[in-house]
Design a protein around this motif. Structure first.
Motif, mmCIF file in Angstrom:
data_model
loop_
_atom_site.group_PDB
_atom_site.id
_atom_site.type_symbol
_atom_site.label_atom_id
_atom_site.label_comp_id
_atom_site.label_asym_id
_atom_site.label_seq_id
_atom_site.Cartn_x
_atom_site.Cartn_y
_atom_site.Cartn_z
ATOM 1 N N SER A 542 9.000 31.320 -2.817
ATOM 2 C CA SER A 542 8.523 29.955 -3.032
ATOM 3 C C SER A 542 8.041 29.336 -1.725
ATOM 4 O O SER A 542 7.005 28.669 -1.668
ATOM 5 N N LEU A 543 8.833 29.552 -0.657
ATOM 6 C CA LEU A 543 8.433 29.034 0.651
ATOM 7 C C LEU A 543 7.114 29.644 1.102
ATOM 8 O O LEU A 543 6.223 28.949 1.606
ATOM 9 N N VAL A 544 6.956 30.959 0.943
ATOM 10 C CA VAL A 544 5.729 31.645 1.341
ATOM 11 C C VAL A 544 4.558 31.123 0.531
ATOM 12 O O VAL A 544 3.468 30.864 1.051
ATOM 13 N N ASN A 545 4.805 30.972 -0.774
ATOM 14 C CA ASN A 545 3.749 30.490 -1.663
ATOM 15 C C ASN A 545 3.311 29.085 -1.256
ATOM 16 O O ASN A 545 2.113 28.764 -1.228
ATOM 17 N N GLU A 546 4.283 28.244 -0.935
ATOM 18 C CA GLU A 546 3.981 26.875 -0.525
ATOM 19 C C GLU A 546 3.178 26.868 0.782
ATOM 20 O O GLU A 546 2.211 26.114 0.945
ATOM 21 N N LEU A 547 3.578 27.753 1.742
ATOM 22 C CA LEU A 547 2.865 27.882 3.007
ATOM 23 C C LEU A 547 1.416 28.303 2.765
ATOM 24 O O LEU A 547 0.475 27.726 3.333
ATOM 25 N N LEU A 548 1.211 29.297 1.909
ATOM 26 C CA LEU A 548 -0.134 29.806 1.640
ATOM 27 C C LEU A 548 -1.004 28.745 0.975
ATOM 28 O O LEU A 548 -2.202 28.615 1.291
ATOM 29 N N ASN A 549 -0.412 28.014 0.072
ATOM 30 C CA ASN A 549 -1.170 26.959 -0.608
ATOM 31 C C ASN A 549 -1.623 25.882 0.373
ATOM 32 O O ASN A 549 -2.763 25.396 0.318
ATOM 33 N N GLU A 550 -0.698 25.497 1.281
ATOM 34 C CA GLU A 550 -1.050 24.472 2.270
ATOM 35 C C GLU A 550 -2.203 24.951 3.163
ATOM 36 O O GLU A 550 -3.169 24.229 3.410
ATOM 37 N N GLN A 551 -2.086 26.198 3.666
ATOM 38 C CA GLN A 551 -3.099 26.719 4.572
ATOM 39 C C GLN A 551 -4.432 26.969 3.866
ATOM 40 O O GLN A 551 -5.495 26.866 4.475
ATOM 41 N N SER A 552 -4.372 27.333 2.599
ATOM 42 C CA SER A 552 -5.613 27.582 1.855
ATOM 43 C C SER A 552 -6.430 26.302 1.717
ATOM 44 O O SER A 552 -7.660 26.330 1.729
ATOM 45 N N ILE A 553 -5.735 25.162 1.594
ATOM 46 C CA ILE A 553 -6.430 23.871 1.500
ATOM 47 C C ILE A 553 -7.080 23.548 2.835
ATOM 48 O O ILE A 553 -8.240 23.128 2.905
ATOM 49 N N LEU A 554 -6.307 23.762 3.941
ATOM 50 C CA LEU A 554 -6.833 23.456 5.278
ATOM 51 C C LEU A 554 -7.961 24.411 5.671
ATOM 52 O O LEU A 554 -8.963 24.008 6.247
ATOM 53 N N GLY A 555 -7.770 25.703 5.368
ATOM 54 C CA GLY A 555 -8.750 26.698 5.779
ATOM 55 C C GLY A 555 -9.835 26.952 4.766
ATOM 56 O O GLY A 555 -10.755 27.733 5.031
ATOM 57 N N LYS A 556 -9.724 26.361 3.599
ATOM 58 C CA LYS A 556 -10.723 26.503 2.538
ATOM 59 C C LYS A 556 -10.945 27.970 2.163
ATOM 60 O O LYS A 556 -12.062 28.475 2.143
ATOM 61 N N PHE A 557 -9.832 28.649 1.928
ATOM 62 C CA PHE A 557 -9.927 30.042 1.483
ATOM 63 C C PHE A 557 -9.012 30.256 0.277
ATOM 64 O O PHE A 557 -8.098 29.469 0.016
ATOM 65 N N GLU A 558 -9.263 31.324 -0.430
ATOM 66 C CA GLU A 558 -8.473 31.687 -1.603
ATOM 67 C C GLU A 558 -7.300 32.551 -1.149
ATOM 68 O O GLU A 558 -7.438 33.371 -0.241
ATOM 69 N N TYR A 589 -1.916 30.504 10.279
ATOM 70 C CA TYR A 589 -2.464 29.500 11.186
ATOM 71 C C TYR A 589 -3.688 30.056 11.912
ATOM 72 O O TYR A 589 -4.706 29.369 12.083
ATOM 73 N N ASN A 590 -3.587 31.314 12.367
ATOM 74 C CA ASN A 590 -4.713 31.951 13.063
ATOM 75 C C ASN A 590 -5.924 32.077 12.149
ATOM 76 O O ASN A 590 -7.066 31.888 12.575
ATOM 77 N N VAL A 591 -5.686 32.430 10.887
ATOM 78 C CA VAL A 591 -6.785 32.549 9.926
ATOM 79 C C VAL A 591 -7.458 31.193 9.742
ATOM 80 O O VAL A 591 -8.684 31.073 9.740
ATOM 81 N N THR A 592 -6.627 30.159 9.612
ATOM 82 C CA THR A 592 -7.154 28.806 9.411
ATOM 83 C C THR A 592 -7.986 28.352 10.605
ATOM 84 O O THR A 592 -9.062 27.763 10.447
ATOM 85 N N LYS A 593 -7.490 28.651 11.826
ATOM 86 C CA LYS A 593 -8.146 28.156 13.030
ATOM 87 C C LYS A 593 -9.382 28.957 13.421
ATOM 88 O O LYS A 593 -10.369 28.401 13.882
ATOM 89 N N TYR A 594 -9.334 30.265 13.249
ATOM 90 C CA TYR A 594 -10.360 31.094 13.861
ATOM 91 C C TYR A 594 -11.184 31.962 12.905
ATOM 92 O O TYR A 594 -12.334 32.280 13.201
ATOM 93 N N ALA A 595 -10.597 32.388 11.795
ATOM 94 C CA ALA A 595 -11.197 33.502 11.051
ATOM 95 C C ALA A 595 -12.380 33.102 10.181
ATOM 96 O O ALA A 595 -13.254 33.914 9.907
ATOM 97 N N ASN A 596 -12.374 31.847 9.658
ATOM 98 C CA ASN A 596 -13.428 31.444 8.712
ATOM 99 C C ASN A 596 -13.467 32.402 7.518
ATOM 100 O O ASN A 596 -14.519 32.888 7.112
ATOM 101 N N ALA A 597 -12.266 32.675 6.993
ATOM 102 C CA ALA A 597 -12.140 33.665 5.914
ATOM 103 C C ALA A 597 -12.403 33.025 4.547
ATOM 104 O O ALA A 597 -12.273 31.804 4.371
ATOM 105 N N GLN A 598 -12.777 33.865 3.585
ATOM 106 C CA GLN A 598 -12.951 33.435 2.197
ATOM 107 C C GLN A 598 -11.716 33.740 1.360
ATOM 108 O O GLN A 598 -11.454 33.071 0.372
#
Length: 674
Positions: A542-558, A589-598
């Protein structure tokens, strides 16, 4: 009579002067880029002088100091034979640039050139100074043979100014350097100079000993006609000085046996013939006289050996002294004029001494000039000897000071080493204390992390518990409220069954069927809400899922989370889950900041006793080698190492993959906590 020894010394000096070339002076054609035709000794001297002047002008405007140094060293090496002024310009520049660039070998070569130049023009003090500088530099750079060759040159200069004791000391210094390296070619020169020195000091036995040693070395070295014949001539001269003329004649005869000596070494051949004739004259053996005197004189004239002609003329003067006094005076005058023209001071002194004896009418004038010149020469020689002595004293003082400083340096080094050891021990002890304190803090931090994680899990469990209660309440409301009402409506409608008209029956049936359908739908919803959502989830996921959801919104990735149902997260230690969660945080965090991932994919798998995790994105990627020392990646590596696991980074244009392997033990209730 001490004939020709001065010229023997000069020849040795020249032989031992111009045979050096620093490695820094070797210049390729590619490096020079300036015409160096001045080196071609087949050209006219005027043209060589012009070419050298042009070479120096072009060198002066170069921007590269290293190339300028090389060019000036080259010009210095060849310039002494071309033009004095141009040589001094090139040599001064060579010394300057070699010193600025800290090129000790090049600097030594420049001083060597300077020493040779001044020795050629009679500047013995300047020459001695330059040779001393060069010798010290070569010794400092561990080039003993070059250093010893310069010591020989210095010894010969001392011989020239009658500093015989100093010459002996310097030659012995050279021998001490040369003997360990077996440089026989230069040991020969040392022996030859010692022989000349002892001859001048009237120590004829020692002179013969060293001439014999020199000859033995030449025998070992092979076909060296000039050196062998020259040494035999020197031995003959020593025997003449000892009045052992028969032994002298044997030495001269042995020297003349060398084949083609007159063709190979005409100057030496003429000298031996002249000396042999003089020895024969001394013992009254005159069957070949004066023909041999004339033979030597004519040969010397044909090869422009004017210094040799001085002594040939004096020998003829002595030969004719009793036979034809006028001829004797004529040859004495010829010797004096040649000596004056050549600047041969020793020849001039001998000719004046002979004139004073033969020219009775002007004997006083000749003798007065002889005394004046001899006094002047002695003063100059004394000044040179004093200069040499002062240089030796300063050198010895410098050596003694160096030895003192070396001893001082030794104690300083030992003291510094001891102090360094104490400091290192202190540092090690302090470092160990700091490390122990750090380990204690890390242990406390680990405990705090576990407590924080447990609090997070408890909070998550309470949230889930609240959600479940709310869902049950809604389910109960749906079941007990809405369904009850719907059931009441259905009963009311059922009571209309008493109406039997066709229209009422049709309406009633429609409502009843609709109510039944709604009832089934509500019941289905109720059952879904009441289902156990923990069938494939836990607090960690649940914690991991919550983390991924938060970062996906910030990084605009699936995000895609794939969790192996075989993993019993509640049995895995908090330490593993905390470190794994922190790695997930850093990665996303690195993906959100640098990767520009989809898309970001997170996978958890269990394989035997290993927990496998993978974080994959389709972003830009990064240079693993360049970034592996970054704090983020280092922290990930450190966390995995603390868990006795492995972590691997792979990144490129298609994205980044981080693979993690952590050992676990499923045979225990609490899996291995690393």
């Amino acid at each position: 009579m001490k004939k020709n020894l001065f010229f023997i010394v000069i020849v040795l000096l020249i032989i031992s002067c111009r045979q050096h070339q620093s490695t820094d002076e070797k210049i390729s054609a590619k490096d020079v880029r300036i015409s160096d035709d001045f080196k071609n000794d087949s050209l006219d001297i005027t043209l060589r002088k012009k070419n050298l002047a042009t070479f120096l002008q072009q060198t002066a405007i170069l921007k590269n100091d290293t190339l300028k140094k090389k060019n000036y060293l080259q010009a210095s090496y060849y310039g002494a034979a071309i033009d004095s002024a141009l040589f001094l310009t090139a040599n001064t520049k060579a010394i300057k640039y070699a010193r600025n660039l800290k090129d000790s070998i090049g600097l030594a070569g420049a001083f060597w050139d300077r020493g040779f130049f001044f020795s050629e023009i009679g500047g013995y003090r300047e020459s001695y100074n330059a040779y001393q500088e060069a010798s010290d530099l070569y010794l400092a750079k561990d080039k003993p043979i070059n250093a010893a060759r310069l010591l020989i040159n210095m010894a010969i200069l001392q011989t020239n100014v009658k500093d015989y004791v100093g010459s002996e000391v310097t030659t012995i210094r050279a021998l001490k350097v040369l003997k360990p390296v077996g440089a026989k070619k230069y040991i020969y020169r040392c022996y030859n100079n010692l022989a000349v020195v002892y001859n001048q000091m009237n120590d004829y036995e020692n002179s013969l000993t060293y001439h014999t040693k020199a000859y033995e070395i030449q025998q070992e070295l092979g076909d060296n006609t000039y050196q062998k014949a020259s040494t035999l001539n020197n031995i003959g001269v020593v025997y003449e000085n000892m009045a052992r003329y028969q032994d002298a004649l044997k030495a001269y005869a042995a020297a003349l046996k060398f084949s083609k000596l007159i063709e190979k070494e005409p100057q030496l051949y003429a000298k031996i013939i002249d000396n042999k004739a003089f020895a024969e004259f001394k013992i009254g053996k005159e069957e070949n006289l004066p023909e041999d005197f004339f033979k030597a004189s004519h040969l010397r004239e044909s090869i422009d050996d004017e210094n040799g002609l001085i002594f040939s003329s004096m020998h003829l003067a002595e030969y004719y002294e009793d036979k034809d006094p006028q001829k004797a005076l004529k040859y004495t005058e010829k010797a004096r004029m040649l000596a004056e023209r050549k600047g041969n001071v020793h020849g001039l002194l001998e000719s004046l001494r002979l004139q004073a004896r033969l020219d009775k009418g002007r004997s006083y004038d000749h003798l007065e000039r002889y005394i004046s010149l001899k006094d002047s020469l002695q003063k100059e020689e004394r000044a040179a000897r004093n200069q040499f002595a002062r240089i030796r004293y300063e050198t010895d003082e410098f050596i003694a000071q160096n030895e003192y400083l070396s001893a001082q340096r030794k104690w300083i080094i030992l003291g510094s080493a001891f102090l360094l050891i104490i400091l290192i021990l202190g540092f090690v002890v302090r470092h160990q204390k700091i490390k122990n304190k750090q380990l204690k803090l890390e242990k406390q931090q680990q405990k705090s992390n576990e407590e924080i994680y447990n609090l997070l899990i408890d909070q998550q469990n309470k949230l889930e518990e609240g959600r479940q209660k709310e869902k049950k309440r809604i389910a109960a409301e749906l079941h007990d409220g809405i369904l009850g009402k719907i059931f009441g409506i259905r009963l009311i409608l059922s009571s209309l069954n008493n109406k039997i008209d066709k229209e009422s029956i049709k309406v009633r049936d429609n409502y009843i069927n609709e109510l039944k359908r709604l009832g089934e739908e509500v019941r289905s919803i109720s059952h879904d809400l009441d289902a156990n959502i923990f069938d494939s989830r836990s607090g960690f996921i649940s914690l991991v899922n919550e983390l991924l959801n938060e970062q996906s919104i910030l990084g605009k990735f699936e995000v895609v989370l794939n969790n192996d149902s075989a993993i019993e997260w509640d049995k895995i230690s908090s330490k593993i889950k905390i470190n794994l969660f922190r790695i997930m945080q850093e990665s996303t965090y690195n993906v959100t900041k640098y990767a520009n991932a989809q898309q970001v994919v997170v996978i958890f798998r269990k394989q035997e006793n290993m927990l496998l995790a993978m974080i994959k994105d389709d972003g830009h990627g990064f240079d693993v080698k360049a970034n592996v020392k970054g704090i983020g990646l280092k922290n990930m590596q450190s966390r995995v190492q603390n868990l006795h696991g492995k972590i691997n980074f792979k990144s490129g244009r298609e994205g980044t993959i981080i693979k993690i392997e952590i050992p676990i033990n499923q045979n225990r209730k609490i899996w291995l906590s690393a």
